[in-house]
Design a protein around this motif. Structure first.
Motif, PDB file in Angstrom:
ATOM      1  N   PHE A 438       0.841  -1.201   0.000  1.00 33.21           N
ATOM      2  CA  PHE A 438       0.000   0.000   0.000  1.00 33.21           C
ATOM      3  C   PHE A 438       0.879   1.254   0.000  1.00 33.21           C
ATOM      4  N   LEU A 439       1.712   1.380   1.030  1.00 34.27           N
ATOM      5  CA  LEU A 439       2.457   2.619   1.233  1.00 34.27           C
ATOM      6  C   LEU A 439       3.512   2.849   0.159  1.00 34.27           C
ATOM      7  N   GLY A 440       4.172   1.780  -0.276  1.00 32.52           N
ATOM      8  CA  GLY A 440       5.179   1.920  -1.313  1.00 32.52           C
ATOM      9  C   GLY A 440       4.588   2.042  -2.703  1.00 32.52           C
ATOM     10  N   VAL A 441       3.683   1.141  -3.037  1.00 29.53           N
ATOM     11  CA  VAL A 441       3.116   1.123  -4.386  1.00 29.53           C
ATOM     12  C   VAL A 441       2.287   2.375  -4.661  1.00 29.53           C
ATOM     13  N   LEU A 442       1.525   2.831  -3.663  1.00 26.98           N
ATOM     14  CA  LEU A 442       0.558   3.904  -3.897  1.00 26.98           C
ATOM     15  C   LEU A 442       1.068   5.299  -3.555  1.00 26.98           C
ATOM     16  N   LEU A 443       2.181   5.390  -2.786  1.00 25.76           N
ATOM     17  CA  LEU A 443       2.552   6.704  -2.253  1.00 25.76           C
ATOM     18  C   LEU A 443       4.044   7.021  -2.331  1.00 25.76           C
ATOM     19  N   CYS A 457       5.155  13.107  -3.731  1.00 25.95           N
ATOM     20  CA  CYS A 457       6.505  12.674  -3.370  1.00 25.95           C
ATOM     21  C   CYS A 457       6.960  13.447  -2.151  1.00 25.95           C
ATOM     22  N   ASN A 458       7.056  12.757  -1.022  1.00 29.78           N
ATOM     23  CA  ASN A 458       7.506  13.370   0.220  1.00 29.78           C
ATOM     24  C   ASN A 458       8.763  12.634   0.674  1.00 29.78           C
ATOM     25  N   LYS A 459       9.870  13.335   0.755  1.00 29.55           N
ATOM     26  CA  LYS A 459      11.161  12.701   1.018  1.00 29.55           C
ATOM     27  C   LYS A 459      11.206  12.021   2.388  1.00 29.55           C
ATOM     28  N   ASP A 460      10.583  12.641   3.395  1.00 31.21           N
ATOM     29  CA  ASP A 460      10.598  12.034   4.730  1.00 31.21           C
ATOM     30  C   ASP A 460       9.786  10.744   4.754  1.00 31.21           C
ATOM     31  N   PHE A 461       8.617  10.776   4.141  1.00 29.18           N
ATOM     32  CA  PHE A 461       7.786   9.582   4.030  1.00 29.18           C
ATOM     33  C   PHE A 461       8.544   8.493   3.269  1.00 29.18           C
ATOM     34  N   ASP A 462       9.164   8.879   2.165  1.00 28.91           N
ATOM     35  CA  ASP A 462       9.879   7.923   1.324  1.00 28.91           C
ATOM     36  C   ASP A 462      11.028   7.264   2.076  1.00 28.91           C
ATOM     37  N   ALA A 463      11.743   8.045   2.861  1.00 25.40           N
ATOM     38  CA  ALA A 463      12.875   7.496   3.605  1.00 25.40           C
ATOM     39  C   ALA A 463      12.410   6.429   4.597  1.00 25.40           C
TER      40      ALA A 463
END
Length: 530
Positions: A438-443, A457-463
């Motif tokens: 969910f979190l990786g594929v969708l966001l 694209c949020n760098k903190d979320f992505d990290a």
């Protein structure tokens, strides 16, 4: 089985499928047409039901009705100590099914596995764009550039080398895009200069053999007599494509199909009351949402997104659209999934505060598009009605909504484009039971332009989510995903709408069908009584 259905099924088997009069035929009333029969370039459930779960197999397979995996085309595998090398031993003697249009000359081997993955990433290869405009979204979202090599060790051994360890690697190989296809068949089509047939006339190792597709009407299969898992109890399988859920329910009650997908909430009580039917149900591993294009003004302003979220009466949507078969969604993952953050608070329904926040953001007389899906999905039984309720809610805060829609395949394609306009009603059913799905594929930033329809694209979320994929300890992963959900809610790229309960009505003569938390409709192991 009702005599009416027995007669119709036998007639269909004899006249269309070339079967004998006593052949067992199961008819499935499906909700939509497949986009194609090559699972790799697509993401929609109805496409996977019609292709990967009938015609194909994967190295590992999800257990019926579960998120756990068992050996599939690979009967064993080993993982290196550093978690970067996965070596698979293939089953011996697995056969690609012969069809009217192709006769295999050899069994499955490592060449097929290497080809199945390399074609999705080799931009210079002839199969990367064998259909103009296709994109391998799932491969990109799940693997990115983390697979550095897929190599044949010997005919029955394949090794994958990763750049970084990935705790999700094995369950990801059970997903539909990772289906193993025939390199021999691909080579023949390439030599014949007809590569497009790869997506129209599939050849696989699965429990059923593709026979015929009447566009937007019916798909026909027959049991694979040489299936490595054993021949199925039903001889013929028919997908009767029926987009209207009310019509699907009528067909099921009339005995014109054995199983139907996604009944309308208004029809469930009537189906449950029918003495000839069984209605299975379970909490769905899903989420439905309104996804703003965060790269488009004014939706690039978090205050605007927050204001619009506060303008939506989610409870009214649950009552009117889901009719008791859903719950308000707070997070982008369902509450049945591990790592769900129970401490996250939802945006309150507060039209006055929403209107004030829009004014503070300098937004006046906003006109926007809200996209409504043309088909029912497990996470959204009626997107058009949902869009109408959102339209009325937004009008109360001075926002004018234009509702738009497209054919389902076109809808998904357009909604993936970075420049799509407004906000899209869409959702997700988990593919492998992991929060990253969910979190990786969708966001994630990597999925912008594909399954990340908020283009967020949020760098903190992505990290946080990228780190979680490399960690083996589930408690540590849970903490990272919980933090990611906090950022998601603060930044509001979606209005999270609902998690639904999923229902599966079928004739009482059907046995062996298992509802699946991953939204999979599988017909291997299914039987029907005479």
């Amino acid at each position: 089985m009702k005599k009416k259905l027995t007669f119709a099924a036998a007639l269909l088997a004899a006249s269309v499928l070339g079967g004998v009069a006593n052949a067992k035929t199961l008819v499935y009333c499906a909700e939509a047409s497949p986009e194609g029969f090559d699972p790799a370039p697509y993401t929609a459930g109805q496409t996977f039901d019609a292709s990967s779960r009938t015609v194909f197999n994967r190295l590992v397979e999800f257990d019926h009705g579960k998120t756990s995996v068992s050996p599939g085309l690979a009967d064993s595998w080993t993982i290196s100590d550093d978690g970067k090398e996965y070596t698979f031993k293939l089953r011996k003697g697995v056969k690609f099914a012969p069809t009217d249009y192709f006769t295999p000359t050899r069994d499955l081997n490592a060449d097929d596995v290497v080809f199945s993955f390399e074609r999705q990433v080799d931009k210079n290869g002839p199969w990367f764009q064998y259909i103009p405009g296709i994109a391998y979204q799932y491969y990109n979202d799940q693997f990115g550039d983390n697979i550095t090599k897929v190599e044949k060790v010997d005919d029955l051994t394949v090794k994958f080398t990763l750049k970084e360890p990935a705790i999700t690697f094995i369950p990801t190989l059970g997903m539909d895009f990772a289906s193993i296809v025939s390199k021999e068949y691909a080579d023949k089509l390439q030599a014949d200069k007809t590569p497009e047939l790869f997506n129209q006339k599939p050849v696989g190792t699965g429990p059923f053999i593709f026979v015929d597709y009447q566009t937007d009407a019916a798909i026909r299969y027959k049991a694979n007599p040489d299936y490595w898992g054993g021949k199925q109890k039903i001889d013929d399988l028919v997908f009767a494509i029926t987009t209207d859920p009310a019509v699907r329910a009528q067909k099921l009650k009339a005995g014109e199909c054995n199983i139907m997908s996604y009944p309308a909430p208004a029809d469930i009580a009537g189906l449950q009351a029918d003495a000839n039917l069984t209605v299975a149900e379970q909490e769905g591993l899903n989420v439905g949402a309104l996804m703003y294009n965060t790269q488009q003004k004014p939706f690039d302003d978090v205050r605007v997104r927050k204001a619009l979220n506060m303008a939506i009466n989610k409870k009214a949507i649950i009552d009117a659209v889901f009719q008791g078969a859903g719950q308000v969604a707070i997070n982008p993952i369902p509450p049945t999934m591990w790592s769900y953050n129970k401490d996250v608070k939802d945006d309150p329904y507060d039209p006055d505060a929403a209107k004030k926040m829009l004014e503070e953001a300098g937004v006046k007389d906003l006109k926007m598009n809200v996209w409504a899906m043309p088909v029912s999905r497990p996470y959204m039984p009626n997107a058009r009605r949902t869009a109408e309720l959102i339209q009325a809610d937004f009008a109360k805060v001075g926002v004018t909504v234009n509702i738009v829609s497209y054919d389902w395949g076109e809808y998904l394609k357009r909604a993936s484009a970075v420049d799509h306009d407004g906000a899209v009603i869409v959702g997700w059913t988990g593919d492998n039971g992991d929060p990253d799905n969910f979190l990786g594929v969708l966001l994630s930033c990597a999925s912008v332009g594909s399954n990340n329809r908020a283009e967020w694209c949020n760098k903190d979320f992505d990290a946080l989510i990228n780190k979680a994929k490399t960690v083996s300890d589930q408690a540590e992963r849970t903490k990272l995903y919980e933090q990611a959900q906090v950022i998601f809610k603060e930044q509001a790229p979606w209005a999270t709408l609902a998690h639904s309960k999923v229902f599966m009505p079928m004739q009482k003569t059907v046995s062996g069908f298992a509802m699946d938390p991953l939204g999979i409709h599988r017909f291997d192991g299914v039987d029907i009584a005479e």
